[in-house]
Design a protein around this motif. Structure first.
Motif, short mmCIF file in Angstrom:
data_model
loop_
_atom_site.label_atom_id
_atom_site.label_comp_id
_atom_site.label_asym_id
_atom_site.label_seq_id
_atom_site.Cartn_x
_atom_site.Cartn_y
_atom_site.Cartn_z
N ALA A 180 0.83 -1.21 0.00
CA ALA A 180 0.00 0.00 0.00
C ALA A 180 0.87 1.26 0.00
O ALA A 180 0.55 2.24 -0.69
N CYS A 181 1.95 1.24 0.75
CA CYS A 181 2.83 2.42 0.82
C CYS A 181 3.54 2.66 -0.50
O CYS A 181 3.65 3.80 -0.96
N LEU A 182 4.03 1.61 -1.13
CA LEU A 182 4.74 1.77 -2.39
C LEU A 182 3.82 2.20 -3.52
O LEU A 182 4.28 2.72 -4.54
N ASP A 183 2.53 1.99 -3.35
CA ASP A 183 1.55 2.39 -4.36
C ASP A 183 0.79 3.66 -3.98
O ASP A 183 -0.20 4.01 -4.62
N ASP A 184 1.27 4.35 -2.95
CA ASP A 184 0.56 5.54 -2.43
C ASP A 184 0.83 6.76 -3.29
O ASP A 184 1.84 7.44 -3.16
N ARG A 185 -0.09 7.05 -4.19
CA ARG A 185 0.08 8.15 -5.13
C ARG A 185 0.11 9.50 -4.42
O ARG A 185 0.90 10.38 -4.76
#
Length: 236
Positions: A180-185
Motif C-alpha cells: 500500500a505504501c509503495l503504491d501511495d500516489r
C-alpha cells in the motif's frame, strides 16, 4: 498508480492532475526537468514563495512543517536542510561517513537540527522515500540509515521493489502495508513536491545539497567544511 508505473523503462512518469513529473531511471546526482502544476504541492509542503524562506541568518525562515522529518532538537539554534535522493551515491557517502560525526558533535549536543527533504532523482529513489514514510515517525531515520547503508544492494537489484520490501519487513511492516505504501500516489505527490519546492526556493539542482541558515551549499562537503559552516552559523 501502481509501482510499475514508477519504474517502467528509462523514464518514469507520475501523472498528477493536468501535470506530470518526469524522473529518469538513473542514479546520478543531476536531476532531470520536471513539469507540474500548482495542484501537485500539498498544503503543508514548504512554500515556494521566496519571501517566506529567503534571506539568511537571523532573518531566515526554514519553513519547517509537520511533514518534515527533523533529526535533533526542533529548537536547536542552527538549522540545516538536507536535500537528498535515496539512489544518490554521494548522499549515501554523506550519511555513512560524515553525518555520524556531525550528529555526535552538533545534533546530540543540541546545537544543530537537520531537516531531511526528499529530492528523488528517479522512480527507485521515490519508492525508497515512500517506504521510509511507511514506518512510524520514531523509526524514520532508522530506515533512512538502512537505505543509505545498503544502497548498492537494493538500488541496483533486478527488482528494486522486492528488495525494498525486504527492508520494510525487517522494520516490522506487513507485506500488505508495504504494498500500500509503495503504491501511495498521494504520498508520492508530496515527496515530489518537496523536490519542486527545493528547486524553486533554494535553487537545488543536484544531490546532496544543504541549506545552512539560508545559504545553499551543493555537494557532499568535507567534514571540516560542515564544521566551519555550522560553527559560523552558531556564532552569529
Amino acid at each position: 498508480m501502481g509501482r510499475n508505473t514508477l519504474l517502467v523503462g528509462v523514464a518514469v512518469i507520475i501523472v498528477v492532475g493536468a501535470g506530470a513529473y518526469f524522473l529518469t531511471g538513473r542514479s546520478e546526482s543531476e536531476p532531470t526537468p520536471i513539469a507540474t502544476d500548482a495542484a501537485a504541492q500539498p498544503a503543508d509542503a514548504p512554500s515556494t514563495d521566496e519571501s517566506s524562506g529567503g534571506g539568511s541568518g537571523e532573518n531566515w525562515d526554514a519553513g519547517i512543517t509537520d511533514f518534515d522529518a527533523v533529526l535533533g532538537d526542533p529548537s536547536a539554534p542552527v538549522t540545516m536542510i538536507e536535500y537528498a535522493s535515496f539512489t544518490c551515491p554521494h548522499c549515501a557517502a554523506f550519511h555513512t561517513e560524515t553525518l555520524p560525526e556531525l550528529k555526535e558533535r552538533f545534533v546530540d549536543t543540541g546545537q544543530l537540527k537537520i531537516v531531511f527533504r526528499d529530492f528523488p532523482l528517479d522512480g527507485v529513489a521515490l519508492q525508497a522515500g515512500l517506504l521510509a514514510r511507511c514506518v512510524p515517525d520514531d523509526q524514520y531515520f532508522d530506515v533512512v540509515n538502512v537505505l543509505f547503508d545498503t544502497q548498492r544492494q537494493w538500488a541496483t537489484a533486478e527488482d528494486p521493489s522486492e528488495a525494498l520490501s525486504r527492508i520494510g519487513q525487517m522494520a516490522g511492516l506487513e507485506q500488505s502495508t508495504i504494498d500500500a505504501c509503495l503504491d501511495d500516489r498521494e504520498m508520492a505527490d508530496r515527496l515530489v513536491a518537496l523536490r519542486e519546492a527545493g528547486a524553486t526556493q533554494y535553487d537545488i539542482s543536484s544531490t546532496p545539497s544543504f541549506v545552512i541558515e539560508g545559504e545553499t551549499h551543493a555537494g557532499a562537503l568535507p567534514l571540516e567544511d560542515f564544521v566551519a559552516l555550522i560553527e559560523e552559523a552558531a556564532a552569529d
